[in-house]
Design a protein around this motif. Structure first.
Motif, short mmCIF file in Angstrom:
data_model
loop_
_atom_site.label_atom_id
_atom_site.label_comp_id
_atom_site.label_asym_id
_atom_site.label_seq_id
_atom_site.Cartn_x
_atom_site.Cartn_y
_atom_site.Cartn_z
N ILE A 232 0.86 -1.18 0.00
CA ILE A 232 0.00 0.00 0.00
C ILE A 232 0.90 1.23 0.00
O ILE A 232 1.79 1.36 0.85
N TYR A 233 0.64 2.10 -0.98
CA TYR A 233 1.43 3.34 -1.12
C TYR A 233 0.48 4.51 -0.89
O TYR A 233 -0.61 4.53 -1.46
N SER A 234 0.90 5.48 -0.08
CA SER A 234 0.06 6.67 0.07
C SER A 234 0.88 7.93 -0.05
O SER A 234 1.91 8.07 0.60
N ASP A 235 0.40 8.84 -0.89
CA ASP A 235 1.09 10.14 -1.01
C ASP A 235 0.58 11.12 0.04
O ASP A 235 1.32 11.89 0.62
N THR A 236 -0.74 11.05 0.32
CA THR A 236 -1.35 12.04 1.23
C THR A 236 -1.51 11.53 2.65
O THR A 236 -1.87 12.27 3.55
N GLY A 237 -1.32 10.21 2.84
CA GLY A 237 -1.72 9.55 4.09
C GLY A 237 -3.06 8.87 3.89
O GLY A 237 -3.85 9.28 3.02
N VAL A 238 -3.29 7.80 4.65
CA VAL A 238 -4.52 7.02 4.47
C VAL A 238 -4.88 6.34 5.78
O VAL A 238 -3.99 6.06 6.60
N ARG A 239 -6.18 6.11 5.99
CA ARG A 239 -6.61 5.23 7.08
C ARG A 239 -7.48 4.15 6.47
O ARG A 239 -8.39 4.44 5.67
N LEU A 240 -7.23 2.92 6.85
CA LEU A 240 -8.00 1.82 6.29
C LEU A 240 -8.03 0.63 7.24
O LEU A 240 -7.22 0.52 8.17
N ILE A 241 -9.01 -0.23 6.98
CA ILE A 241 -9.09 -1.52 7.65
C ILE A 241 -8.64 -2.54 6.61
O ILE A 241 -9.15 -2.55 5.48
N LEU A 242 -7.68 -3.39 6.97
CA LEU A 242 -7.21 -4.44 6.06
C LEU A 242 -7.57 -5.79 6.65
O LEU A 242 -7.30 -6.06 7.83
N VAL A 243 -8.24 -6.60 5.83
CA VAL A 243 -8.76 -7.87 6.31
C VAL A 243 -8.36 -8.98 5.34
O VAL A 243 -8.42 -8.80 4.12
N SER A 244 -7.97 -10.13 5.90
CA SER A 244 -7.61 -11.28 5.07
C SER A 244 -8.14 -12.55 5.75
O SER A 244 -8.23 -12.60 6.98
N GLY A 245 -8.52 -13.56 4.97
CA GLY A 245 -9.01 -14.80 5.57
C GLY A 245 -9.04 -15.95 4.58
O GLY A 245 -9.06 -15.73 3.35
N THR A 246 -9.08 -17.17 5.11
CA THR A 246 -9.10 -18.38 4.29
C THR A 246 -10.51 -18.68 3.78
O THR A 246 -11.43 -18.82 4.59
N PRO A 247 -10.70 -18.81 2.47
CA PRO A 247 -12.03 -19.19 1.97
C PRO A 247 -12.38 -20.62 2.39
O PRO A 247 -11.50 -21.46 2.51
N PHE A 248 -13.68 -20.87 2.63
CA PHE A 248 -14.10 -22.23 3.02
C PHE A 248 -14.51 -23.07 1.81
O PHE A 248 -14.60 -24.29 1.93
N ASP A 249 -14.81 -22.42 0.68
CA ASP A 249 -15.23 -23.15 -0.53
C ASP A 249 -16.41 -24.06 -0.26
O ASP A 249 -16.41 -25.24 -0.67
N GLU A 250 -17.41 -23.56 0.44
CA GLU A 250 -18.63 -24.32 0.70
C GLU A 250 -19.80 -23.50 0.17
O GLU A 250 -19.74 -22.27 0.18
N PRO A 251 -20.87 -24.17 -0.28
CA PRO A 251 -22.04 -23.41 -0.72
C PRO A 251 -22.64 -22.66 0.47
O PRO A 251 -22.55 -23.14 1.60
N ILE A 252 -23.21 -21.48 0.21
CA ILE A 252 -23.87 -20.77 1.31
C ILE A 252 -25.32 -20.46 0.95
O ILE A 252 -25.66 -20.24 -0.21
N ALA A 253 -26.16 -20.46 1.99
CA ALA A 253 -27.57 -20.09 1.86
C ALA A 253 -27.81 -18.94 2.83
O ALA A 253 -28.00 -19.16 4.02
N PRO A 254 -27.71 -17.68 2.34
CA PRO A 254 -27.93 -16.54 3.24
C PRO A 254 -29.43 -16.21 3.34
O PRO A 254 -30.15 -16.26 2.34
N TYR A 255 -29.87 -15.87 4.51
CA TYR A 255 -31.26 -15.43 4.71
C TYR A 255 -31.26 -14.45 5.87
O TYR A 255 -31.21 -14.86 7.03
#
Ligand code: FE2
Length: 280
Positions: A232-255
């Protein structure tokens, strides 16, 4: 080292949830599951006129997911069907594993300057853990490690950077969750497992993800492609949330507030709610 390049840039959309809360939503649960293992990312702030009067999220259920609340300003008062209650203040994190079921209330409160500013991330649970007993990890701001290098300031909520480990542990998605501030003319580098899903939510300033690459201005969510390293490169400065995670590769049913693997499991969740057997 392969550097992660931008896969897509998402402009948060205003959605209305709970008792009329206007949220900035960048990710919402969908069968396509392109952010696997992440399901939802919301940013809630009440310091702009667009938000209207402060409101919250009265009692509602969850099953099959983890909800992660991180506050920058103001607080969120919560209570649940298990008798837990408390306040998540500025810099505090609550990582709630709903497992088989929880009913809870989440009510944002303004600080003395009238501000509320926070994030909620939903992380999926693998099939094998969707029906575990509910569990909380609550960490207050003083217990979150801060790592300061020249030009970069990191609050490490989950995951490992060098020899420092974040306080949230035992999560199936094996996440990295950091709150990052970069000073102007600074670079941040983080190694990531190649198969992990990675996104950054830029909420102040601007940055790019390669030298002389496309500059992304707040407020945006950026999903990165697979790769071994985030830069990540910033010229002006930056604030951010960085998130990483392992995919489960399972079907999902959201409700709504449930995310299961099949429609039958959604029907079962609704039946359990009707019959009063949702919370054990
Ligand atoms: Fe909730």
């Amino acid at each position: 080292m392969t550097i992660r390049i931008i896969r897509q840039i998402i402009e948060p959309k205003i959605v209305i949830e709970g008792a009329g809360v206007r949220l900035r939503r960048s990710i919402s649960p969908h069968r396509t599951n392109i952010f696997d293992p992440f399901l939802l990312f919301d940013h809630f702030i009440f310091d702009y006129p667009i938000e209207g009067p402060i409101s919250g999220f009265p009692m509602h259920p969850h099953r099959g997911i983890e909800t992660v609340t991180y506050m920058l300003a103001g607080s969120t008062h919560h209570r649940d069907s298990l008798g837990n209650s408390g306040t998540i203040g500025p810099g505090d994190i609550q990582w709630m594993t709903s497992g088989r079921g929880i009913l809870h209330e989440e009510m944002p409160r303004q600080d003395k300057d009238g501000r509320v500013n926070g994030f909620q991330l939903w992380v999926n649970l693998p099939k094998s853990r969707k029906m575990v007993q509910p569990q909380y990890q609550e960490v207050n701001s003083q217990s979150i490690p801060q790592i300061n290098h020249i030009g970069s300031h990191i609050k490490l909520i989950a995951g490992k950077i060098d020899s420092t480990e974040g306080p949230i542990t035992g999560i199936s998605a094996n996440p990295l969750y950091i709150d990052l501030s970069l000073d102007s003319h600074s670079i941040f580098t983080q190694n990531t497992a190649n198969e992990h899903t990675v996104f950054a939510y830029i909420f102040e300033g601007r940055c790019s993800f390669s030298k002389d690459g496309k500059i992304v201005q707040a407020t945006k969510l950026v999903q990165l492609d697979k790769g071994e390293q985030v830069k990540i490169y910033s010229d002006t400065g930056v604030r951010l949330i960085l998130v990483s995670g392992t995919p489960f590769d399972e079907p999902i049913a959201p409700y709504g507030p449930f995310v299961m693997n099949t429609q039958e499991e959604i029907k079962q969740a609704l039946k359990d709610l009707r019959e009063g057997t949702f919370v054990k």
